[in-house]
Scaffold this motif. Sequence first.
Motif, PDB file in Angstrom:
ATOM      1  N   ALA A  33      42.953  41.483  40.915  1.00 34.29           N
ATOM      2  CA  ALA A  33      42.787  41.966  42.283  1.00 34.29           C
ATOM      3  C   ALA A  33      41.310  41.910  42.639  1.00 34.29           C
ATOM      4  N   TRP A  34      41.004  41.247  43.741  1.00 37.38           N
ATOM      5  CA  TRP A  34      39.637  41.222  44.247  1.00 37.38           C
ATOM      6  C   TRP A  34      39.568  42.244  45.368  1.00 37.38           C
ATOM      7  N   VAL A  35      38.713  43.221  45.193  1.00 42.97           N
ATOM      8  CA  VAL A  35      38.660  44.360  46.115  1.00 42.97           C
ATOM      9  C   VAL A  35      37.222  44.670  46.515  1.00 42.97           C
ATOM     10  N   ARG A  36      37.068  45.372  47.627  1.00 42.94           N
ATOM     11  CA  ARG A  36      35.746  45.826  48.080  1.00 42.94           C
ATOM     12  C   ARG A  36      35.349  47.136  47.396  1.00 42.94           C
ATOM     13  N   ARG A  37      36.348  47.924  46.993  1.00 43.92           N
ATOM     14  CA  ARG A  37      36.102  49.226  46.362  1.00 43.92           C
ATOM     15  C   ARG A  37      37.161  49.453  45.280  1.00 43.92           C
ATOM     16  N   GLU A  38      36.986  50.504  44.508  1.00 42.67           N
ATOM     17  CA  GLU A  38      37.931  50.820  43.424  1.00 42.67           C
ATOM     18  C   GLU A  38      39.364  50.854  43.947  1.00 42.67           C
ATOM     19  N   ILE A  39      40.261  50.338  43.143  1.00 44.03           N
ATOM     20  CA  ILE A  39      41.666  50.258  43.543  1.00 44.03           C
ATOM     21  C   ILE A  39      42.421  51.556  43.245  1.00 44.03           C
ATOM     22  N   GLY A  40      41.953  52.329  42.277  1.00 45.32           N
ATOM     23  CA  GLY A  40      42.600  53.597  41.951  1.00 45.32           C
ATOM     24  C   GLY A  40      43.906  53.438  41.188  1.00 45.32           C
ATOM     25  N   PHE A  41      44.038  52.366  40.447  1.00 40.15           N
ATOM     26  CA  PHE A  41      45.260  52.076  39.708  1.00 40.15           C
ATOM     27  C   PHE A  41      44.873  51.286  38.464  1.00 40.15           C
ATOM     28  N   CYS A  42      45.423  51.645  37.322  1.00 40.52           N
ATOM     29  CA  CYS A  42      45.150  50.943  36.064  1.00 40.52           C
ATOM     30  C   CYS A  42      46.464  50.474  35.452  1.00 40.52           C
ATOM     31  N   HIS A  43      46.409  49.321  34.818  1.00 34.81           N
ATOM     32  CA  HIS A  43      47.568  48.771  34.120  1.00 34.81           C
ATOM     33  C   HIS A  43      47.044  47.736  33.140  1.00 34.81           C
ATOM     34  N   PRO A  44      47.675  47.585  31.976  1.00 36.69           N
ATOM     35  CA  PRO A  44      47.199  46.595  30.997  1.00 36.69           C
ATOM     36  C   PRO A  44      47.145  45.155  31.528  1.00 36.69           C
ATOM     37  N   LYS A  45      48.013  44.810  32.469  1.00 35.96           N
ATOM     38  CA  LYS A  45      48.016  43.452  33.026  1.00 35.96           C
ATOM     39  C   LYS A  45      46.967  43.259  34.117  1.00 35.96           C
ATOM     40  N   LEU A  46      46.397  44.343  34.628  1.00 35.63           N
ATOM     41  CA  LEU A  46      45.542  44.299  35.815  1.00 35.63           C
ATOM     42  C   LEU A  46      44.066  44.173  35.472  1.00 35.63           C
ATOM     43  N   ARG A  47      43.415  43.275  36.186  1.00 34.31           N
ATOM     44  CA  ARG A  47      41.964  43.177  36.160  1.00 34.31           C
ATOM     45  C   ARG A  47      41.503  43.295  37.610  1.00 34.31           C
ATOM     46  N   ALA A  48      40.847  44.395  37.932  1.00 32.85           N
ATOM     47  CA  ALA A  48      40.331  44.614  39.290  1.00 32.85           C
ATOM     48  C   ALA A  48      38.849  44.270  39.304  1.00 32.85           C
ATOM     49  N   ARG A  49      38.470  43.398  40.221  1.00 31.86           N
ATOM     50  CA  ARG A  49      37.065  42.989  40.356  1.00 31.86           C
ATOM     51  C   ARG A  49      36.552  43.383  41.729  1.00 31.86           C
ATOM     52  N   ILE A  50      35.485  44.152  41.738  1.00 36.24           N
ATOM     53  CA  ILE A  50      34.849  44.493  43.014  1.00 36.24           C
ATOM     54  C   ILE A  50      34.016  43.286  43.429  1.00 36.24           C
TER      55      ILE A  50
END
Length: 74
Positions: A33-50
């Motif tokens: 997930a490419w986001v402007r701010r923290e997504i507020g969700f964690c999961h082993p499959k997820l990589r969130a990039r600000i």
Amino acid sequence: MGKSALVLGATGVVGRELVRELCESPGYDEVEAWVRREIGFCHPKLRARIIDFEGISDIVPHKFDEIFARWARR
């Protein structure tokens, strides 16, 4: 082997729910997930990039099986 997905716009109501669904789906091994701010969700499959979307052209491309995008005007 499952698919990989990129989600743009993952901090909105619809995008956040899409990320959750993709992470829980056995059909996906990787969700980014490419986001402007923290997504507020964690999961082993997820990589969130600000991401600074003004400099998006500087990001090194990565191959994804599917891309989901929701753009809102600011």
